[in-house]
Scaffold this motif. Structure first.
Motif, PDB file in Angstrom:
ATOM      1  N   GLY B  47       0.815  -1.209   0.000  1.00 46.23           N
ATOM      2  CA  GLY B  47       0.000   0.000   0.000  1.00 46.23           C
ATOM      3  C   GLY B  47       0.845   1.252   0.000  1.00 46.23           C
ATOM      4  O   GLY B  47       0.530   2.220   0.682  1.00 46.23           O
ATOM      5  N   LEU B  48       1.933   1.233  -0.792  1.00 43.67           N
ATOM      6  CA  LEU B  48       2.872   2.356  -0.754  1.00 43.67           C
ATOM      7  C   LEU B  48       2.234   3.678  -1.143  1.00 43.67           C
ATOM      8  O   LEU B  48       2.547   4.714  -0.572  1.00 43.67           O
ATOM      9  CB  LEU B  48       4.029   2.050  -1.701  1.00 43.67           C
ATOM     10  N   GLU B  49       1.312   3.630  -2.126  1.00 39.56           N
ATOM     11  CA  GLU B  49       0.728   4.889  -2.575  1.00 39.56           C
ATOM     12  C   GLU B  49      -0.173   5.478  -1.496  1.00 39.56           C
ATOM     13  O   GLU B  49      -0.272   6.692  -1.346  1.00 39.56           O
ATOM     14  CB  GLU B  49      -0.027   4.676  -3.886  1.00 39.56           C
ATOM     15  N   LYS B  50      -0.846   4.603  -0.751  1.00 38.57           N
ATOM     16  CA  LYS B  50      -1.668   5.094   0.357  1.00 38.57           C
ATOM     17  C   LYS B  50      -0.773   5.629   1.472  1.00 38.57           C
ATOM     18  O   LYS B  50      -1.069   6.659   2.077  1.00 38.57           O
ATOM     19  CB  LYS B  50      -2.541   3.946   0.885  1.00 38.57           C
ATOM     20  N   LEU B  51       0.335   4.918   1.743  1.00 35.63           N
ATOM     21  CA  LEU B  51       1.271   5.379   2.772  1.00 35.63           C
ATOM     22  C   LEU B  51       1.802   6.770   2.438  1.00 35.63           C
ATOM     23  O   LEU B  51       1.987   7.598   3.329  1.00 35.63           O
ATOM     24  CB  LEU B  51       2.459   4.411   2.886  1.00 35.63           C
ATOM     25  N   CYS B  52       2.034   7.016   1.135  1.00 40.03           N
ATOM     26  CA  CYS B  52       2.547   8.328   0.724  1.00 40.03           C
ATOM     27  C   CYS B  52       1.585   9.442   1.106  1.00 40.03           C
ATOM     28  O   CYS B  52       2.003  10.562   1.369  1.00 40.03           O
ATOM     29  CB  CYS B  52       2.791   8.362  -0.785  1.00 40.03           C
ATOM     30  N   GLU B  53       0.276   9.120   1.116  1.00 33.13           N
ATOM     31  CA  GLU B  53      -0.701  10.153   1.476  1.00 33.13           C
ATOM     32  C   GLU B  53      -0.720  10.406   2.965  1.00 33.13           C
ATOM     33  O   GLU B  53      -1.302  11.383   3.432  1.00 33.13           O
ATOM     34  CB  GLU B  53      -2.101   9.735   1.003  1.00 33.13           C
ATOM     35  N   CYS B 313       6.220   9.490 -11.883  1.00 27.57           N
ATOM     36  CA  CYS B 313       5.577   9.840 -10.621  1.00 27.57           C
ATOM     37  C   CYS B 313       4.523  10.895 -10.891  1.00 27.57           C
ATOM     38  O   CYS B 313       4.831  11.962 -11.419  1.00 27.57           O
ATOM     39  CB  CYS B 313       6.612  10.355  -9.625  1.00 27.57           C
ATOM     40  N   TYR B 314       3.279  10.563 -10.582  1.00 26.75           N
ATOM     41  CA  TYR B 314       2.179  11.505 -10.731  1.00 26.75           C
ATOM     42  C   TYR B 314       1.814  11.994  -9.347  1.00 26.75           C
ATOM     43  O   TYR B 314       1.448  11.196  -8.478  1.00 26.75           O
ATOM     44  CB  TYR B 314       0.983  10.827 -11.398  1.00 26.75           C
ATOM     45  N   LEU B 315       1.959  13.287  -9.121  1.00 28.15           N
ATOM     46  CA  LEU B 315       1.842  13.827  -7.771  1.00 28.15           C
ATOM     47  C   LEU B 315       0.816  14.951  -7.768  1.00 28.15           C
ATOM     48  O   LEU B 315       0.864  15.841  -8.621  1.00 28.15           O
ATOM     49  CB  LEU B 315       3.213  14.350  -7.341  1.00 28.15           C
ATOM     50  N   ARG B 325      -2.208  12.895  -3.625  1.00 28.96           N
ATOM     51  CA  ARG B 325      -2.198  11.634  -4.379  1.00 28.96           C
ATOM     52  C   ARG B 325      -0.803  11.469  -4.936  1.00 28.96           C
ATOM     53  O   ARG B 325      -0.202  12.417  -5.432  1.00 28.96           O
ATOM     54  CB  ARG B 325      -3.217  11.714  -5.513  1.00 28.96           C
ATOM     55  N   CYS B 326      -0.291  10.270  -4.834  1.00 25.74           N
ATOM     56  CA  CYS B 326       1.047  10.002  -5.339  1.00 25.74           C
ATOM     57  C   CYS B 326       1.011   8.653  -6.040  1.00 25.74           C
ATOM     58  O   CYS B 326       0.733   7.641  -5.410  1.00 25.74           O
ATOM     59  CB  CYS B 326       2.034   9.983  -4.171  1.00 25.74           C
ATOM     60  N   HIS B 327       1.211   8.666  -7.350  1.00 21.80           N
ATOM     61  CA  HIS B 327       1.169   7.404  -8.102  1.00 21.80           C
ATOM     62  C   HIS B 327       2.510   7.182  -8.772  1.00 21.80           C
ATOM     63  O   HIS B 327       3.100   8.119  -9.297  1.00 21.80           O
ATOM     64  CB  HIS B 327       0.072   7.459  -9.162  1.00 21.80           C
ATOM     65  N   PHE B 328       2.989   5.946  -8.732  1.00 24.09           N
ATOM     66  CA  PHE B 328       4.225   5.617  -9.437  1.00 24.09           C
ATOM     67  C   PHE B 328       3.894   4.742 -10.636  1.00 24.09           C
ATOM     68  O   PHE B 328       3.253   3.706 -10.493  1.00 24.09           O
ATOM     69  CB  PHE B 328       5.200   4.895  -8.513  1.00 24.09           C
ATOM     70  N   ARG B 329       4.343   5.192 -11.806  1.00 21.60           N
ATOM     71  CA  ARG B 329       4.226   4.348 -13.001  1.00 21.60           C
ATOM     72  C   ARG B 329       5.347   3.325 -12.909  1.00 21.60           C
ATOM     73  O   ARG B 329       6.516   3.649 -13.060  1.00 21.60           O
ATOM     74  CB  ARG B 329       4.413   5.182 -14.265  1.00 21.60           C
ATOM     75  N   ALA B 330       4.982   2.071 -12.655  1.00 23.15           N
ATOM     76  CA  ALA B 330       5.993   1.055 -12.399  1.00 23.15           C
ATOM     77  C   ALA B 330       6.338   0.315 -13.680  1.00 23.15           C
ATOM     78  O   ALA B 330       5.509  -0.411 -14.217  1.00 23.15           O
ATOM     79  CB  ALA B 330       5.472   0.069 -11.366  1.00 23.15           C
ATOM     80  N   PRO B 331       7.549   0.493 -14.220  1.00 20.06           N
ATOM     81  CA  PRO B 331       7.887  -0.180 -15.477  1.00 20.06           C
ATOM     82  C   PRO B 331       7.830  -1.698 -15.362  1.00 20.06           C
ATOM     83  O   PRO B 331       7.437  -2.371 -16.303  1.00 20.06           O
ATOM     84  CB  PRO B 331       9.313   0.305 -15.774  1.00 20.06           C
ATOM     85  N   ALA B 332       8.217  -2.249 -14.195  1.00 15.12           N
ATOM     86  CA  ALA B 332       8.248  -3.714 -14.078  1.00 15.12           C
ATOM     87  C   ALA B 332       6.852  -4.297 -14.210  1.00 15.12           C
ATOM     88  O   ALA B 332       6.658  -5.327 -14.855  1.00 15.12           O
ATOM     89  CB  ALA B 332       8.868  -4.110 -12.743  1.00 15.12           C
ATOM     90  N   LEU B 333       5.850  -3.650 -13.626  1.00 16.59           N
ATOM     91  CA  LEU B 333       4.474  -4.152 -13.748  1.00 16.59           C
ATOM     92  C   LEU B 333       4.013  -4.081 -15.193  1.00 16.59           C
ATOM     93  O   LEU B 333       3.438  -5.027 -15.727  1.00 16.59           O
ATOM     94  CB  LEU B 333       3.529  -3.337 -12.856  1.00 16.59           C
ATOM     95  N   ILE B 334       4.273  -2.939 -15.842  1.00  8.49           N
ATOM     96  CA  ILE B 334       3.736  -2.749 -17.181  1.00  8.49           C
ATOM     97  C   ILE B 334       4.462  -3.647 -18.176  1.00  8.49           C
ATOM     98  O   ILE B 334       3.863  -4.156 -19.120  1.00  8.49           O
ATOM     99  CB  ILE B 334       3.780  -1.257 -17.552  1.00  8.49           C
ATOM    100  N   ASN B 335       5.770  -3.902 -17.946  1.00 11.19           N
ATOM    101  CA  ASN B 335       6.474  -4.846 -18.816  1.00 11.19           C
ATOM    102  C   ASN B 335       5.897  -6.253 -18.708  1.00 11.19           C
ATOM    103  O   ASN B 335       6.004  -7.042 -19.654  1.00 11.19           O
ATOM    104  CB  ASN B 335       7.966  -4.892 -18.463  1.00 11.19           C
TER     105      ASN B 335
END
Lengths: 150, 367
Positions: B47-53, B313-315, B325-335
């Motif tokens: 839940g890293l994105e939630k933790l960032c908030e 990083c969408y902030l 809101r903090c979102h990370f575009r994760a290349p490993a997931l999308i690959n």
């Protein structure tokens, strides 16, 4: 260097194709929810945005926002699109049939925000398990770690 | 009389030496031919994105280390760049060069791990891996010299980096730059006509350029398929426009090309570090930034070229001291989106190699 598209220009082009409702802002175009798949298809096939960079969402007081970043590898330009959907009817047309790259990202948005992407071929939870209650990235989410009794 | 046959369902993972973390593939087999694959994620979801908030802007920097834990320095970068853009913080020139040097060292370390464990996956057990870890160890010693840490460095700050290079760092880096090309030659001698490598990677897991773009892959996956797309070149952030380097691309898009791209990228990273050390300006390594930073309302999307691809990083800031809101575009997931298409119709033994050549990091996939 990647250039950003002219959003006023893009909005008027999209309006010419699909009618009213495309609102340009400083660094994005707001697309009416029902038209996002058609607008993206037009941008992919006619304007040359061949690469879907990112899909994510954000939860605001009275609506959800889904954010798309589109990229053109040929002309090296990028565009940000946004879609608003109401909280009681979180349905957005899916782009997964247009770009395979949308499929996992939309599943993630569905998992964490509860926004349903209509016509997604395989929409199910991705990082949380089936049967998990609630959508953690919504602002009103109450998990055990956030003060819910059970 | 024909024998009755049925499909066989096999779970690979979540704890399997070749899944590089906790990842599960539910594979449907007909004999040893793969009929269907369902990747199962989420074993490392924190839940890293939630933790960032829930944390302040500054408290989030060490969280970003935990995205892709084998290239922590590159993971700080899009986040600090996003906050700097939102808050209008100027980064001193010296700090930008220091970020490039540390980021490229980290890229080499990450690629060494990727290639080394790929060799393990295909049956060159631990020989190549230990050679590559010998050099990765040298890089980690260098990074430890600067940051005091060996895996999660927590190095970047808003407006610079946490600390300046100690006096012994630049001589040690010069030594490393002198010996590293020789080691890369050594790997090439060892692997260039290695029968195991060639027979198990050439023509295996072919991803066409059109399919790579369609699936939003990035990094060595995209370049291995022949698409010359590297943000350091095509959308230079930081000071990458001041260096001369090539973007290696593959021809066929098979596992071998992805391996070659990673090997070549290490040489290019060495070139970049050489130039960055030569041009390294004097000055301060960070500007002073308010402890309780409150960026103005607004939103920003930044992206960098991490070892695994485009890390974004969408902030969104609402003017308080925590991100909205903090979102990370994760290349490993999308690959991993293409995994199913690559595996269907292949033999089970090749599945491990194709998966290894994608080079994922579960911390980033699950977040």
């Amino acid at each position: 260097m990647t250039t950003s598209v002219d959003y006023n220009d893009l909005a008027s082009q999209l309006q010419g194709q699909f009618g009213q409702g495309f609102t340009p802002a400083e660094d994005y175009v707001e697309v009416p929810c029902a038209f996002i798949a058609k607008a993206a298809e037009y941008m992919k096939n006619t304007l040359g945005f061949d690469y879907l960079g990112m899909v994510t969402a954000a939860d605001y007081a009275d609506h959800f926002e889904v954010i798309y970043q589109l990229q053109s590898i040929k002309t090296n330009s990028s565009a940000l699109l946004k879609v608003r959907c109401p909280k009681d009817k979180p349905f957005v047309p899916s782009l997964a049939n247009l770009w395979l790259g949308a499929s996992l990202q939309e599943r993630e948005v569905y998992d964490l925000f509860g926004i349903e992407f209509t016509e997604h071929p395989h929409l199910k939870r991705i990082v949380l398990w089936d049967g998990f209650k609630g959508y953690p990235l919504r602002k009103d989410f109450k998990g055990k770690a956030y003060g819910a009794s059970d | 009389m024909a024998l009755a046959t049925e499909q066989f369902i096999l779970n690979i993972g979540p704890l399997h030496p070749s899944t590089h973390g906790v990842f599960r593939m539910r594979v449907t087999l007909d004999g040893e031919i793969i009929q269907d694959v369902e990747p199962v994620f989420g074993y490392l979801h924190r839940g890293l994105e939630k933790l960032c908030e829930k944390h302040t802007y500054k408290q989030n920097i060490p969280l970003t280390d935990r995205l892709d834990y084998v290239s922590a320095i590159n993971n700080n970068w899009p986040y600090v760049a996003a906050v700097e853009k939102l808050a209008g913080i100027q980064v001193p020139q010296r700090a930008e060069f220091m970020r490039v040097i540390m980021g490229e060292l980290q890229r080499i370390a990450s690629h060494l791990l990727a290639v080394g464990s790929l060799m393990n996956d295909m049956g060159i057990f631990y020989t190549a891996f230990m050679y590559m870890f010998r050099e990765r160890e040298k890089i980690i010693d260098l990074l430890e010299m600067v940051t005091g840490q060996r895996l999660l460095y927590n190095y970047m700050r808003f407006g610079g980096v946490s600390m300046d290079f100690p006096t012994e760092f630049l001589p040690a880096l010069a030594d490393f730059l002198k010996i590293m090309p020789g080691y890369l030659d050594e790997y090439d001698t060892m692997l260039a006509d290695n029968e195991i490598l060639l027979s198990r990677t050439k023509g295996v897991g072919v991803l066409s350029a059109a399919a790579a773009i369609d699936a939003s892959t990035s990094g060595p996956m995209l370049r291995g398929s022949g698409v010359k797309w590297d943000l350091r070149k095509d959308s230079p952030y930081s000071v990458y426009d001041r260096f001369e380097f090539d973007v290696p691309v593959g021809q066929n898009g098979d596992c071998y090309d992805r391996y070659r791209v990673r090997m070549e990228e290490m040489r290019q990273s060495l070139r970049i570090i050489h130039q960055a050390v030569e041009q390294l300006p004097a000055g301060s390594e960070k500007t002073s930034v308010p402890l309780r930073l409150r960026p103005a309302k607004g939103e920003v999307y930044t992206q960098i070229e991490a070892p695994r691809g485009i890390l974004g990083c969408y902030l969104v800031s609402d003017g308080t001291e925590k991100p909205y809101r903090c979102h990370f575009r994760a290349p490993a997931l999308i690959n991993l989106t293409v995994l199913r298409n690559l595996l269907i119709g292949q033999k089970l033994a090749d599945a491990i190699i194709i998966f290894g050549s994608i080079d994922i990091s579960m911390g980033e996939v699950d977040r």
